[in-house]
Design a protein around this motif. Structure first.
Motif, PDB file in Angstrom:
ATOM      1  N   GLN A 165     -17.572   5.848 -17.395  1.00 47.50           N
ATOM      2  CA  GLN A 165     -17.162   4.455 -17.567  1.00 47.50           C
ATOM      3  C   GLN A 165     -16.006   4.067 -16.662  1.00 47.50           C
ATOM      4  OE1 GLN A 165     -16.354   3.850 -21.738  1.00 47.50           O
ATOM      5  NE2 GLN A 165     -18.339   4.649 -22.389  1.00 47.50           N
ATOM      6  N   ARG A 166     -15.488   5.005 -15.919  1.00 50.16           N
ATOM      7  CA  ARG A 166     -14.338   4.729 -15.068  1.00 50.16           C
ATOM      8  C   ARG A 166     -14.793   4.221 -13.695  1.00 50.16           C
ATOM      9  NH1 ARG A 166      -9.723   5.684 -17.402  1.00 50.16           N
ATOM     10  NH2 ARG A 166      -9.896   6.697 -19.456  1.00 50.16           N
ATOM     11  N   PRO A 167     -13.886   3.617 -12.933  1.00 49.63           N
ATOM     12  CA  PRO A 167     -14.265   3.057 -11.633  1.00 49.63           C
ATOM     13  C   PRO A 167     -14.888   4.110 -10.731  1.00 49.63           C
ATOM     14  CG  PRO A 167     -12.080   2.304 -12.270  1.00 49.63           C
ATOM     15  CD  PRO A 167     -12.470   3.352 -13.259  1.00 49.63           C
ATOM     16  N   PRO A 168     -15.885   3.737  -9.945  1.00 48.85           N
ATOM     17  CA  PRO A 168     -16.489   4.686  -8.999  1.00 48.85           C
ATOM     18  C   PRO A 168     -15.430   5.296  -8.097  1.00 48.85           C
ATOM     19  CG  PRO A 168     -17.769   2.659  -9.110  1.00 48.85           C
ATOM     20  CD  PRO A 168     -16.504   2.406  -9.882  1.00 48.85           C
ATOM     21  N   GLY A 169     -15.592   6.605  -7.823  1.00 48.32           N
ATOM     22  CA  GLY A 169     -14.630   7.299  -6.969  1.00 48.32           C
ATOM     23  C   GLY A 169     -13.492   7.936  -7.727  1.00 48.32           C
ATOM     24  N   THR A 170     -13.439   7.723  -9.049  1.00 47.75           N
ATOM     25  CA  THR A 170     -12.401   8.378  -9.852  1.00 47.75           C
ATOM     26  C   THR A 170     -12.642   9.884  -9.840  1.00 47.75           C
ATOM     27  OG1 THR A 170     -12.159   6.462 -11.309  1.00 47.75           O
ATOM     28  CG2 THR A 170     -11.346   8.583 -12.134  1.00 47.75           C
ATOM     29  N   ARG A 171     -11.659  10.628  -9.384  1.00 38.17           N
ATOM     30  CA  ARG A 171     -11.780  12.083  -9.375  1.00 38.17           C
ATOM     31  C   ARG A 171     -11.366  12.639 -10.740  1.00 38.17           C
ATOM     32  NH1 ARG A 171      -7.835  12.472  -4.585  1.00 38.17           N
ATOM     33  NH2 ARG A 171      -7.397  10.385  -5.439  1.00 38.17           N
ATOM     34  N   SER A 172     -11.777  13.879 -11.019  1.00 34.23           N
ATOM     35  CA  SER A 172     -11.568  14.414 -12.367  1.00 34.23           C
ATOM     36  C   SER A 172     -11.102  15.860 -12.338  1.00 34.23           C
ATOM     37  CB  SER A 172     -12.860  14.310 -13.184  1.00 34.23           C
ATOM     38  OG  SER A 172     -13.927  14.949 -12.510  1.00 34.23           O
ATOM     39  N   VAL A 173     -10.211  16.162 -13.263  1.00 29.09           N
ATOM     40  CA  VAL A 173      -9.699  17.522 -13.447  1.00 29.09           C
ATOM     41  C   VAL A 173      -9.728  17.827 -14.938  1.00 29.09           C
ATOM     42  CG1 VAL A 173      -7.692  19.044 -13.237  1.00 29.09           C
ATOM     43  CG2 VAL A 173      -8.206  17.400 -11.410  1.00 29.09           C
ATOM     44  N   VAL A 174     -10.229  19.004 -15.307  1.00 27.86           N
ATOM     45  CA  VAL A 174     -10.249  19.449 -16.701  1.00 27.86           C
ATOM     46  C   VAL A 174      -9.364  20.677 -16.851  1.00 27.86           C
ATOM     47  CG1 VAL A 174     -11.686  20.560 -18.471  1.00 27.86           C
ATOM     48  CG2 VAL A 174     -12.490  18.488 -17.328  1.00 27.86           C
ATOM     49  N   LEU A 175      -8.500  20.666 -17.853  1.00 28.81           N
ATOM     50  CA  LEU A 175      -7.746  21.850 -18.247  1.00 28.81           C
ATOM     51  C   LEU A 175      -8.408  22.409 -19.494  1.00 28.81           C
ATOM     52  CD1 LEU A 175      -5.584  19.704 -16.979  1.00 28.81           C
ATOM     53  CD2 LEU A 175      -3.888  21.314 -17.857  1.00 28.81           C
ATOM     54  N   ALA A 176      -8.672  23.706 -19.522  1.00 29.70           N
ATOM     55  CA  ALA A 176      -9.314  24.320 -20.690  1.00 29.70           C
ATOM     56  C   ALA A 176      -8.773  25.724 -20.893  1.00 29.70           C
ATOM     57  CB  ALA A 176     -10.834  24.355 -20.519  1.00 29.70           C
ATOM     58  N   HIS A 177      -8.801  26.144 -22.146  1.00 33.33           N
ATOM     59  CA  HIS A 177      -8.326  27.482 -22.501  1.00 33.33           C
ATOM     60  C   HIS A 177      -9.490  28.202 -23.167  1.00 33.33           C
ATOM     61  CE1 HIS A 177      -4.854  30.191 -23.041  1.00 33.33           C
ATOM     62  NE2 HIS A 177      -5.528  30.640 -24.092  1.00 33.33           N
ATOM     63  N   ALA A 178     -10.144  29.088 -22.422  1.00 31.21           N
ATOM     64  CA  ALA A 178     -11.382  29.697 -22.915  1.00 31.21           C
ATOM     65  C   ALA A 178     -11.698  30.945 -22.113  1.00 31.21           C
ATOM     66  CB  ALA A 178     -12.536  28.701 -22.803  1.00 31.21           C
ATOM     67  N   PHE A 179     -12.648  31.728 -22.624  1.00 36.82           N
ATOM     68  CA  PHE A 179     -13.162  32.901 -21.925  1.00 36.82           C
ATOM     69  C   PHE A 179     -14.489  32.479 -21.297  1.00 36.82           C
ATOM     70  CE2 PHE A 179     -14.125  37.739 -22.523  1.00 36.82           C
ATOM     71  CZ  PHE A 179     -14.389  37.836 -21.170  1.00 36.82           C
ATOM     72  N   VAL A 180     -14.474  32.316 -19.969  1.00 35.08           N
ATOM     73  CA  VAL A 180     -15.651  31.831 -19.255  1.00 35.08           C
ATOM     74  C   VAL A 180     -16.382  33.011 -18.627  1.00 35.08           C
ATOM     75  CG1 VAL A 180     -16.487  30.327 -17.402  1.00 35.08           C
ATOM     76  CG2 VAL A 180     -14.566  29.612 -18.840  1.00 35.08           C
ATOM     77  N   THR A 181     -17.702  33.014 -18.745  1.00 34.44           N
ATOM     78  CA  THR A 181     -18.527  34.088 -18.210  1.00 34.44           C
ATOM     79  C   THR A 181     -18.201  34.344 -16.742  1.00 34.44           C
ATOM     80  OG1 THR A 181     -20.306  33.474 -19.719  1.00 34.44           O
ATOM     81  CG2 THR A 181     -20.896  34.854 -17.830  1.00 34.44           C
ATOM     82  N   GLY A 182     -18.046  35.610 -16.413  1.00 37.25           N
ATOM     83  CA  GLY A 182     -17.690  35.999 -15.048  1.00 37.25           C
ATOM     84  C   GLY A 182     -16.233  36.356 -14.903  1.00 37.25           C
ATOM     85  N   GLY A 183     -15.402  35.957 -15.867  1.00 36.86           N
ATOM     86  CA  GLY A 183     -13.993  36.307 -15.827  1.00 36.86           C
ATOM     87  C   GLY A 183     -13.757  37.746 -16.245  1.00 36.86           C
ATOM     88  N   GLN A 184     -12.730  38.366 -15.671  1.00 35.38           N
ATOM     89  CA  GLN A 184     -12.373  39.744 -15.980  1.00 35.38           C
ATOM     90  C   GLN A 184     -11.185  39.770 -16.934  1.00 35.38           C
ATOM     91  OE1 GLN A 184     -14.157  42.486 -14.884  1.00 35.38           O
ATOM     92  NE2 GLN A 184     -15.557  40.891 -14.144  1.00 35.38           N
ATOM     93  N   ALA A 185     -11.393  40.366 -18.100  1.00 41.87           N
ATOM     94  CA  ALA A 185     -10.346  40.416 -19.114  1.00 41.87           C
ATOM     95  C   ALA A 185      -9.410  41.603 -18.877  1.00 41.87           C
ATOM     96  CB  ALA A 185     -10.973  40.508 -20.502  1.00 41.87           C
ATOM     97  N   SER A 186      -8.294  41.597 -19.595  1.00 36.40           N
ATOM     98  CA  SER A 186      -7.356  42.724 -19.593  1.00 36.40           C
ATOM     99  C   SER A 186      -7.066  43.078 -21.047  1.00 36.40           C
ATOM    100  CB  SER A 186      -6.063  42.346 -18.851  1.00 36.40           C
ATOM    101  OG  SER A 186      -5.329  41.387 -19.607  1.00 36.40           O
TER     102      SER A 186
END
Length: 387
Positions: A165-186
């Motif tokens: 719903q935002r004006p065309p060309g609006t760029r986007s950034v998401v911040l998230a706190h999660a375990f995403v597939t492919g990440g290496q845990a410690s």
């Protein structure tokens, strides 16, 4: 727009009982210097600001100092809560802090309410997805099954709907706190497994220009647009090989990404050494580890006397001592149940001593064990009579 992506500060956390507050304060200094030196337009903090839901006073004071310094720079900061944080406590005063340019996103219901910033090329919408505990937010997102994938998927559906719903060309950034597939845990991350599943696919974030992840402590690139910043400091010896850093991300007018790592200061190197105690104390190749924090794994067949005291003479920073004695070939393949089969209590106890120490009990120790078992049996016999 130039972004500085960081996460997992874990303010107040210790490293094997060694306080990290001074090192964490040094990181805040480094963060401020980096923002100044690289003309950063926005700072992103992807969760786990604190190490505990109820942080220590010293940790709160350090966080307060960091907020004042970020606000004084006049550079907007977008920050979410992680699984170690108390979202309610971290979010106190969010409205007032927002007026100072510190934008806290700790409520699941606010996932689709972005912080909108502008540069010479237009607007950038920053969506903060705090850590979403499936069992607690399943009703908020009306999901059939309380899983990480379900609630994150529902949150991202709201994000895409708002973005559309935002004006065309609006760029986007998401911040998230999660375990995403492919990440290496410690060994440092708290387990967030639900129903045997903790990871979510990276494709769940499709449709946005950059995803600033938190939770895993190693700096990682899952794709050009999906990255973990990692923790700025090591919090377990499993992180000994990590390069602690932040991501400096340039978001172009067309949404293209260019990212480079900004190294974080290392208060003291980590080292993991392994072998017979005498070899570790004599090996000249290990001299480089003498100033480090050390985890030593001893493989002596028989546990040496005073191993920690002897190790700290050469490696004063020894914080962790493990024993993995060398065993005869095939011994480790014998199951515990098979080793106990046909043995009485005395034999089992003697076997345990041998397993832990590398050599079985001597004659006097056998007498002590036998007397202990006799005493327990006598006590049990008396209890049976009383009953």
């Amino acid at each position: 727009m130039r972004l500085l992506h960081t996460s997992d500060w874990h303010l107040g956390r210790a490293f094997h009982r060694v306080s990290m507050l001074d090192a964490q304060a040094a990181f805040v200094d480094h963060l401020e210097a980096t923002v100044r030196a690289h003309a950063v337009d926005a700072v992103l903090v992807a969760g786990d600001v604190y190490d505990r839901a109820v942080p220590s006073l010293a940790a709160v004071e350090l966080f307060d100092d960091a907020l004042h310094r970020l606000a004084a720079l006049g550079v907007p900061t977008v920050m979410i809560s992680g699984n170690h944080d108390s979202a309610r406590r971290l979010g106190v005063g969010a409205g007032l802090l927002g007026r100072a340019g510190i934008h806290l996103r700790t409520s699941p219901g606010g996932c689709a309410t972005p912080v909108v910033l502008s540069d010479a090329h237009g607007r950038v919408a920053f969506y903060g997805l705090p850590y979403l505990e499936p069992s607690l937010v399943k009703d908020e997102f009306a999901v059939d099954r309380p899983s990480h994938e379900a609630v994150l998927g529902a949150a991202m559906k709201r994000v895409r709907a708002d973005l559309a719903q935002r004006p065309p060309g609006t760029r986007s950034v998401v911040l998230a706190h999660a375990f995403v597939t492919g990440g290496q845990a410690s060994d440092s991350e708290r387990d967030i497994t639900v129903g045997g599943v903790a990871a979510v696919p990276a494709g769940i974030f499709d449709g946005v220009d950059y995803v600033a992840l938190g939770h895993l402590h190693g700096s990682q690139t899952l794709s050009e647009r999906v990255r973990y910043a990692g923790s700025p400091l090591a919090y377990s010896f499993s992180e000994a090989t990590h390069r602690k850093s932040m991501w400096l991300v340039d978001l172009a007018a067309d949404g293209a990404i260019h990212a480079e790592r900004i190294e974080s200061p290392v208060p003291r190197p980590l080292a993991r050494i392994r072998g017979h105690l005498d070899d570790l104390l004599a090996d000249p190749a290990l001299a480089r580890h003498e100033p480090a924090w050390v985890e030593a794994t001893l493989t002596d067949p028989v546990r040496p006397a005073d191993p920690m005291a002897r190790l700290t003479e050469r490696f004063p920073g020894t914080l962790s001592l493990l024993f993995e004695p060398e065993r005869p070939p095939g011994e480790r393949d014998v199951s515990y149940a098979r080793r106990l089969a046909g043995r009485d209590d005395q034999q089992i106890a003697e076997d345990f001593v041998a397993h832990v120490r590398g050599v079985g009990p001597d004659a006097e120790e056998r007498i002590v064990l036998r007397d202990a078992f006799d005493s327990v049996r006598a006590h049990d016999a008396v209890r049976e009579v009383v009953r």
